[in-house]
Structure formats: C-alpha cells, structure tokens
Design a protein around this motif. Structure first.
Motif, PDB file in Angstrom:
ATOM      1  N   ARG A  51      57.264  13.753-117.720  1.00 54.97           N
ATOM      2  CA  ARG A  51      58.171  14.903-117.875  1.00 54.97           C
ATOM      3  C   ARG A  51      59.487  14.474-118.513  1.00 54.97           C
ATOM      4  NH1 ARG A  51      56.117  16.088-112.655  1.00 54.97           N
ATOM      5  NH2 ARG A  51      57.976  15.181-111.683  1.00 54.97           N
ATOM      6  N   LYS A  52      59.957  13.293-118.148  1.00 53.53           N
ATOM      7  CA  LYS A  52      61.240  12.816-118.672  1.00 53.53           C
ATOM      8  C   LYS A  52      61.199  12.639-120.186  1.00 53.53           C
ATOM      9  CE  LYS A  52      64.584   9.039-118.078  1.00 53.53           C
ATOM     10  NZ  LYS A  52      64.866   7.772-117.356  1.00 53.53           N
ATOM     11  N   VAL A  53      60.111  12.094-120.707  1.00 57.65           N
ATOM     12  CA  VAL A  53      59.998  11.873-122.155  1.00 57.65           C
ATOM     13  C   VAL A  53      59.330  13.057-122.844  1.00 57.65           C
ATOM     14  CG1 VAL A  53      59.883   9.382-121.806  1.00 57.65           C
ATOM     15  CG2 VAL A  53      57.756  10.686-122.021  1.00 57.65           C
ATOM     16  N   PRO A 118      61.932   9.089-130.991  1.00 55.51           N
ATOM     17  CA  PRO A 118      62.322  10.389-130.431  1.00 55.51           C
ATOM     18  C   PRO A 118      63.573  10.244-129.570  1.00 55.51           C
ATOM     19  CG  PRO A 118      60.007   9.836-129.949  1.00 55.51           C
ATOM     20  CD  PRO A 118      60.679   8.591-130.416  1.00 55.51           C
ATOM     21  N   GLY A 119      64.360  11.294-129.480  1.00 59.26           N
ATOM     22  CA  GLY A 119      65.619  11.217-128.756  1.00 59.26           C
ATOM     23  C   GLY A 119      65.461  11.202-127.255  1.00 59.26           C
ATOM     24  N   GLN A 120      64.299  11.672-126.729  1.00 61.90           N
ATOM     25  CA  GLN A 120      64.172  11.802-125.272  1.00 61.90           C
ATOM     26  C   GLN A 120      63.802  10.492-124.581  1.00 61.90           C
ATOM     27  OE1 GLN A 120      62.223  13.225-127.528  1.00 61.90           O
ATOM     28  NE2 GLN A 120      60.065  13.324-126.911  1.00 61.90           N
ATOM     29  N   TYR A 121      63.452   9.460-125.323  1.00 62.40           N
ATOM     30  CA  TYR A 121      63.071   8.185-124.711  1.00 62.40           C
ATOM     31  C   TYR A 121      64.320   7.366-124.375  1.00 62.40           C
ATOM     32  CZ  TYR A 121      58.048   8.608-125.566  1.00 62.40           C
ATOM     33  OH  TYR A 121      56.736   9.006-125.535  1.00 62.40           O
ATOM     34  N   THR A 122      64.262   6.663-123.253  1.00 56.28           N
ATOM     35  CA  THR A 122      65.321   5.722-122.888  1.00 56.28           C
ATOM     36  C   THR A 122      64.734   4.316-122.879  1.00 56.28           C
ATOM     37  OG1 THR A 122      64.841   6.058-120.534  1.00 56.28           O
ATOM     38  CG2 THR A 122      66.593   7.394-121.507  1.00 56.28           C
ATOM     39  N   ILE A 133      62.704  -2.030-134.733  1.00 53.70           N
ATOM     40  CA  ILE A 133      61.493  -1.418-134.189  1.00 53.70           C
ATOM     41  C   ILE A 133      61.545  -1.459-132.667  1.00 53.70           C
ATOM     42  CG2 ILE A 133      60.073  -3.530-134.109  1.00 53.70           C
ATOM     43  CD1 ILE A 133      57.790  -1.766-135.340  1.00 53.70           C
ATOM     44  N   PHE A 134      60.972  -0.434-132.044  1.00 52.12           N
ATOM     45  CA  PHE A 134      60.986  -0.308-130.589  1.00 52.12           C
ATOM     46  C   PHE A 134      59.546  -0.394-130.071  1.00 52.12           C
ATOM     47  CE2 PHE A 134      64.620   1.819-132.381  1.00 52.12           C
ATOM     48  CZ  PHE A 134      65.674   1.372-131.589  1.00 52.12           C
ATOM     49  N   PHE A 184      58.106   2.716-132.377  1.00 53.68           N
ATOM     50  CA  PHE A 184      59.147   3.567-132.946  1.00 53.68           C
ATOM     51  C   PHE A 184      60.012   2.763-133.904  1.00 53.68           C
ATOM     52  CE2 PHE A 184      59.132   5.843-128.580  1.00 53.68           C
ATOM     53  CZ  PHE A 184      57.999   6.562-128.956  1.00 53.68           C
ATOM     54  N   LEU A 185      60.407   3.408-134.993  1.00 56.95           N
ATOM     55  CA  LEU A 185      61.399   2.863-135.906  1.00 56.95           C
ATOM     56  C   LEU A 185      62.620   3.775-135.892  1.00 56.95           C
ATOM     57  CD1 LEU A 185      59.198   1.882-138.984  1.00 56.95           C
ATOM     58  CD2 LEU A 185      60.503   0.292-137.576  1.00 56.95           C
ATOM     59  N   ASP A 186      63.801   3.201-136.124  1.00 54.58           N
ATOM     60  CA  ASP A 186      64.985   4.050-136.227  1.00 54.58           C
ATOM     61  C   ASP A 186      64.806   5.004-137.407  1.00 54.58           C
ATOM     62  OD1 ASP A 186      66.765   2.914-138.685  1.00 54.58           O
ATOM     63  OD2 ASP A 186      65.675   1.287-137.672  1.00 54.58           O
TER      64      ASP A 186
END
Length: 787
Positions: A51-53, A118-122, A133-134, A184-186
């Motif tokens: 739900r958080k992401v 994505p912006g919702q990931y921490t 890269i993430f 993920f990439l920026d």
C-alpha cells in the motif's frame, strides 16, 4: 484455602518436576510465539509496504511491437466501472539473456524491467535524488552489493555502466523466487537511455491496474470481469497479478517459519503427553494424602482443582518466560526468514496472535489435566487411604523370563526384564522418541532433497538438466533456424545423453492468462513422470498441473481452449503433473502442438543432459565452439551453479533448521529422561535393594537402568520411522502445495534414519546412566529402610 495448600504441597514435593515443566512450557511457548509472530506480521508488513508504494493489483507488459494493443487496452480499462485507476508508462524490458551485470559478478540470469524511479518509493540506503541506478534490497543481499557499485546494462551490443545510488524495498517484483526484477533509474538518466540506439528494441509499455472494491465482490470477480470486457489478460507478454507476486515473495518465509510452527506443535503434543504421565504417576504417591484430606473435609473437587491450577500455573510461568524470550528471538529470526522476500522486517512481537496461541495451549493443558484427574472422583476415601488398593494406572505387567535371555549379557538381560515389566510406564518415552525421530528424519529428508541440486531443480521445475544454453537474441532481428541446427549438432556429441528445449510462453487458457511450457522432447529422462495419465504424444494434447486443473475446472479427458496472438486451438488434457513455476498455474505441450497456433515458433534455448557429469566443463567448452561455428552468441550456464545460486537461501535455512531441531530434540529428551529417571529410581528402590542383596554391583544396576532407556529409545525410533513412511510425504505435500508441489517425494536415506536414531539412543543411555549415579549413595540397608 485448600486449593493453595495443594499447590504449595505439590511444588514442595516435586521441585524437579516443577522446574522441568516450566522449562518445557518456556521452550514450546518461545517457539510457538516466535513462529506465529513472524508468520502473522510478515504478511501484514508485505501488505503495508504494497500500500505504501501503491503496488498495482495487476500488471501487463507489452513489447514494442505490442504498443498499439497496450494503448487500446489502456483506453478500454479507463472506461470500466470496476477500474479504480490504470496507468501506462514506458519501460525497458530486458529478457533472460546477457543483459545485466552487478558489480564484477557474472551476468544476471533473471529478466529485468528498467523504469524511471517512482516518487512513492523510499530508500533503505542512499539518496533518491542522486543520479544513478536503484536496486531492490533482495539483490543487495544475494549479489552482495553496496552503494556506488557499478551495474552494467548491455543492449544490442551497447554497454552502459551506472553507479548504485540506493536500495529500495520492492513488495511486487523484489522476491528471490520472482522471475523478473525491476531496477529504477533517475528521471534524466532514464530519458537519455530510452533515446539511445541500443535501447530501441527493448522499449516496452507497462500497464498497471487497480480495481475498485464493491460490496459482495472479490478481486478475483472484478479482474475476471475486466478481462472478459477488455481482453487485458489475453494481450501483452507478461501478465502478473498481485496474489501471485505475494506468493512468490513470501514463499521462503512461509516454508521456513511453517516448519518451525509444525515442530512446535509436535513439541506441544509431547508436553501434553508428559503432563498426562506425570499426573498419573504422581497420583500413586498422593493416594493416602488425598484420602486423608478428603476425610478431613476437603472435597475432591477442591483437591482436583488445586492440582489443575498447579499445572496451569507452571504452564503460565513458563509461557510468560517464553513470551518475554520471544522479544529477543523474533527480530533476528524474522530478518533471516524474510531475507528473500523483497522487503525488510520492521516488526516485533505481536500481542494478539501471541496471546491467542498461548491461550489455546493453556486450554489444551487444562483439558489434559482435567481428563487425567477424573480418576480421583472414582476413588472412595477408604480406598485412597489404602493407597488405591491396587495400581490404578498400570495394571498390566509383562513378564519376560530371564532364562530365555541367557545369550545376552547380564545388564542387558536385566534391562529387558525391567522394561517388559514396566512397559506401560515407559510408553511416554516411547511416544516422545517416536515424535523426535519422526521430526529429525523428516527434516533431514528435506535437507537431502535440497542438497541434491539436480533433484531440487527437477522437483521445483519438473525438468532435469546439466547445462542450460540460450541464444542472446536481440528483439527486432530476423529469426532463423541456426539454433535448431546447433541442437541437432549437440545431439551427436558422445558425452551428451539428451538435448531438448523447454521454453515458456504466457497464453490464454479458457479465458485465463497462464504460463505454458513448450517442450521439444518428453523422453530420455529429461522430464518427471506425470502424477496421473500420460505425457503428451500428439500435437493436440497437453498436460496440466493439479493446481491448474482445479483453477480451470478441467481434468483428464477435457479440452482446454488456448489463445495466442489471436489464434485459437483446443487441446485434450491427457495427464496431470506438478511444477512450481508460477505457483503451479502452468500447463505444458509439445513444440508441434504449440506450432499449431504459432507456426513461426523458433528455438532460442535448450537443456543438455550429460552421460557423465564430470565432463561438464569439457562439454561447455565444446558448446562454445559449436555456437561460434554456427554464428550464435550463446549464454552457457551450469544448472548446478544456477540452482545453487537460486536455492542457497533455502538450503541454508533448511540446514539451520536441522541443527535447531537436533538441539531442541536432545533438550526435550533430556528433560523427560530426567523426570522419568527420578520417578523410576524412586519406584524401583525395593527392586534395587533386593538386587544389591543378591550380589549385583552398582555398575551392573546402573548399566541395566541406562540400557532400559536405550531399549525404549530404539522402540520409539521404530515408531518414528514407521510414522515417517506414512506421514512425511503427506506433510511436505501440504506444506509445499501452495507453490504447486502437491506430491512431495522426500529423499529418505539410510544416513538420515541412522543418525537421529543413534544420536537419540546414545544420548538417552548416557544421560540416564549419569542420573543413575544416585544409586551409589545407597547401601542395601538404606535402600531397604527407604522402601
């Protein structure tokens, strides 16, 4: 007042019994509460992180050629009342070729999805605004990565390196058992990569769907309706639902903690049997006391309530200690169990499930105590004062004449005689040893399954192979028959037993998007025998797993309609098999059968079985030579190395459980042996006095006492081995059934049986011999006077 007097008296008279019962309760409560807390919270934490992401309920990936279909389906989904939200984004889809390398390691074998962050990931580490890269935390652990390590992407011969800028928890595709991973990439780097010439053929679209909950409808109902209206599941290349991803992410945690939970249940049963025996044996000492107290005006209900409360009090003391101890054991065990889940552990002890499990165990303890003490109500006061008149609980005596055992040494003859006379009293330890041996042999058998790499691969994937070969194929290039020619050439090699292809495609089976395994050959030992029916022989036949059979409501003799790229054909189900791919929701058919709906199907990978596995490196070298001769860029991997990398977490976890189970079994055996030894020594003082007066030495008496426990250990081991033959496969079948392994064949070896039997028997003999040294303190006169 009478109740507390009974409790105080029992504690004073039975100090060792009190301590042992508290320790047993502590150990079992510690295991149970730890397992329940982790199992309960791991699911909760997965859902919370999802739900958080804002993880989608369903995704479907469309290749570059399928982008018009993606737009069409996307517009249809937006108009449906069942749709809460739908998104379409550009991604890069890298197949299971030589596309990604982490650090200096070898090329990664899983498929990779590249997205803009994505912006919702921490992040658990790193900076979300840093260029680079993430990577998901599951790869951080398995690939031993750290910040600023390089990740190499290879597309159409073009290589690009990016430093790791952070690690993130991924509840959707981060699990160790998930076939695809996402990186993920920026935003800026991703846009540049998408425009690069090498990335053109790998461009794809990701359609993510969230459904709108309605009263009286389930997610399954909603997605089925949407698929029927829009054809969402029948299009695209990679369709996945959140339930399948959750199962893939949590399966290792569930298996590991599920085994601990099952073992704690077995220990609970052992403790209840122990309580039953201890109450029965203690009543023999308390008959006169019960009769006197009853004559003085204390009711039997009061006396029985006191003894019940005594047992409950001991359990609650041990249970409280177990709950406190679980505060220190839950987190480290959970972190280990969730290492491959894609998310980290953020919890602790959960009060509600812990209190519920402790309450249930307390109810069982109370029930066993109540049943064991019912006998008191049947005793009259006079009969109790007369010490019960006869042995109420152990009426039968099995006599074995000593003269029939003259071949055996004297201590052993005495041990056999002693056990045969008091067999009902030893029954507790026989049952306990049976449970112990069953647990140890079962977990050792599972460990054997996991140690044999080929058997592990065959068990979970249903195919057997030594070397896996795949063609590095760039999307958009023209396909040819070069790889098929390569396979034919390899079949002629003298060290090769069999060459076959086993590839997977997502197809529509009776309206459901499911995985289909396309097999070029079902012979030469490359495929496991079906559970029922036979393997496909003709181009209109297929097999289903038992899970797929139930999911589609199809059985042997029924037909399944398969749709692929707009073409439809019906296939006859001729067999049922098992496979863990896609959680068991999979079917299989021959290449000829698949070419009926896709005539342009070409081989891009194959599996090779060797006649002699020691020739593996030689054959791998030969494969490279033949591939270069045919103009192929091949990816060659040892199946053993692949499976070892994929299953290392499971193997280490099972090995840790084997060690844990051995330690716990020996502790439990030690506790119960101590209780029984002290009880039996007290009950046998008259016999010991007579035997000493007849000239038997202390050493002979100690040996016969210890060998008696050895005989009991072997008797219990026989019971345990019989239980293994009857129950082990069924138990593991139930445990692994959720991932498609409905029929489990445990590798029960001679070493797996002999090791726990000998360990347990030797421990019982040694420990009981050590305890029996109390016999040295008594001479004939003291023993006789103490009777």
């Amino acid at each position: 007042m009478g109740i507390f007097m009974v409790i105080k008296n029992d504690i004073r008279k039975r100090k060792s019994q009190t301590v042992i019962l508290i320790l047993l309760s502590l150990l079992i409560t510690l295991l149970m509460t730890t397992a329940v807390s982790v199992l309960w919270q791991s699911r909760e934490q997965y859902d919370l992180m999802a739900r958080k992401v804002n993880a989608p309920e369903v995704i479907n990936i469309f290749t570059k050629q399928q982008k018009p279909e993606a737009e069409k389906v996307y517009q249809k989904l937006k108009k449906q009342t069942e749709t809460k939200s739908v998104q379409k984004e550009d991604i890069l889809l890298l197949g299971q070729d030589n596309n990604v390398r982490f650090g200096g390691n070898k090329w990664f074998s899983n498929g990779i999805i590249i997205r803009a962050v994505p912006g919702q990931y921490t992040l658990t580490e790193g900076n979300l605004h840093r260029k680079g890269i993430f990577v998901p935390v599951s790869l951080q652990s398995s690939e031993q990565l750290k910040l600023q390590d390089d990740v190499t992407l290879q597309m159409s011969g073009q290589k690009k390196k990016y430093p790791i800028a952070g690690f993130f928890e991924d509840p959707f595709l981060g699990g160790a058992m998930t076939g695809y991973k996402q990186l993920f990439l920026d935003q800026e780097t991703f846009r540049e990569l998408m425009k690069s010439p090498g990335a053109q053929h790998y461009q794809a679209s990701l359609v993510s769907l969230w459904t709108k909950a309605h009263a009286g409808t389930t997610f399954t109902d909603r997605i089925k309706t949407l698929n029927e209206k829009t054809g969402f599941s029948r299009t695209g290349s990679l369709y996945m639902e959140s339930s399948m991803m959750k199962m893939s992410s949590m399966i290792l945690t569930d298996i590991f903690m599920g085994l601990i939970f099952l073992f704690s249940l077995l220990l609970l049963v052992i403790m209840l049997i122990t309580i039953r025996y201890l109450i029965a044996s203690s009543l023999e000492d308390d008959y006169k006391e019960i009769g006197v107290l009853n004559a003085l005006g204390y009711s039997k209900r009061t006396l029985v309530s006191g003894k019940r409360l005594y047992m409950i009090l001991l359990f609650m003391l041990g249970g409280a200690g177990g709950c406190i101890g679980s505060v220190f054991t839950v987190s480290p065990l959970a972190r280990y169990a969730m290492d491959g889940s894609g998310i980290l552990w953020h919890g602790g002890v959960r009060p509600v499930p812990v209190l519920a499990s402790v309450t249930v165990m307390a109810v069982f303890v109370l029930l066993v105590s109540w049943l064991s003490l019912k006998r008191i109500y049947k005793l009259s006061t006079i009969q109790a004062i007369r010490n019960g008149k006869e042995d109420i609980y152990f009426k039968k005596r099995y006599q074995v004449p000593m003269e029939r055992l003259t071949v055996l040494p004297l201590p052993f003859r005495m041990a056999v005689k002693n056990v045969s006379v008091r067999l009902p009293q030893y029954m507790l330890l026989i049952i306990v040893c049976g449970f112990m041996v069953f647990s140890l042999v079962s977990i050792s058998a599972l460990n054997e399954n996991m140690k044999d790499i080929k058997k592990t691969a065959a068990l979970f994937g249903n195919t057997d192979s030594d070397i896996s070969v795949s063609e590095t194929f760039t999307p958009g290039t023209k396909e040819n028959d070069s790889f098929e020619e390569f396979m034919k050439t390899m079949e002629q090699e003298k060290d090769v037993q069999s060459v076959y292809s086993s590839e997977h495609e997502y197809v529509d089976m009776d309206g459901q998007k499911m995985l289909l395994s396309v097999i070029s050959r079902f012979t030469d030992g490359n495929y496991q025998e079906p559970l029922d029916g036979r393997i496909p022989k003709y181009d209109n036949e297929m097999m289903l797993t038992e899970i797929s059979s139930k999911y589609l409501s199809k059985n042997i003799g029924d037909t399944v309609q398969i749709t692929y790229e707009g073409k439809e054909k019906k296939y006859l189900v001729v067999g049922l098999y098992q496979s863990s791919n896609d959680g068991g929701k999979i079917g299989c058919m021959t290449v000829e059968g698949f070419r009926k709906i896709f005539s342009g199907y070409k081989y891009h990978s194959c599996e090779i079985l060797l006649k002699d596995q020691s020739k593996e490196q030689k054959v791998i070298k030969r494969i490279g030579q033949i591939g270069r001769k045919n103009g192929l860029d091949l990816k060659i991997e040892s199946v053993r190395d692949q499976v070892e990398e994929m299953m290392s977490d499971i193997q280490n976890g099972i090995l840790a459980l084997v060690v844990l189970f051995y330690v716990l079994c020996l502790c439990m055996s030690g506790f119960i042996t101590f209780l029984l030894s002290m009880t039996f020594l007290k009950q046998q003082k008259r016999d010991l006095a007579i035997q000493r007066s007849l000239g038997y030495s202390v050493r002979q008496l100690r040996l016969q006492f210890a060998l008696g426990f050895g005989i009991i250990g072997l008797s219990g081991a026989l019971l345990g081995v019989l239980s293994v033959g009857l129950l082990t496969n069924r138990m593991f079948g139930a445990l692994f059934g959720s991932i498609g392994i409905t029929k489990f064949h445990a590798e029960i070896t001679a070493a797996g049986i002999v090791t726990p039997v000998i360990s347990l028997t030797v421990f019982l003999i040694a420990f009981s011999y050590l305890i029996s040294r109390v016999i040295k303190k008594y001479g004939v006169r003291q023993l006789s006077e103490d009777v």
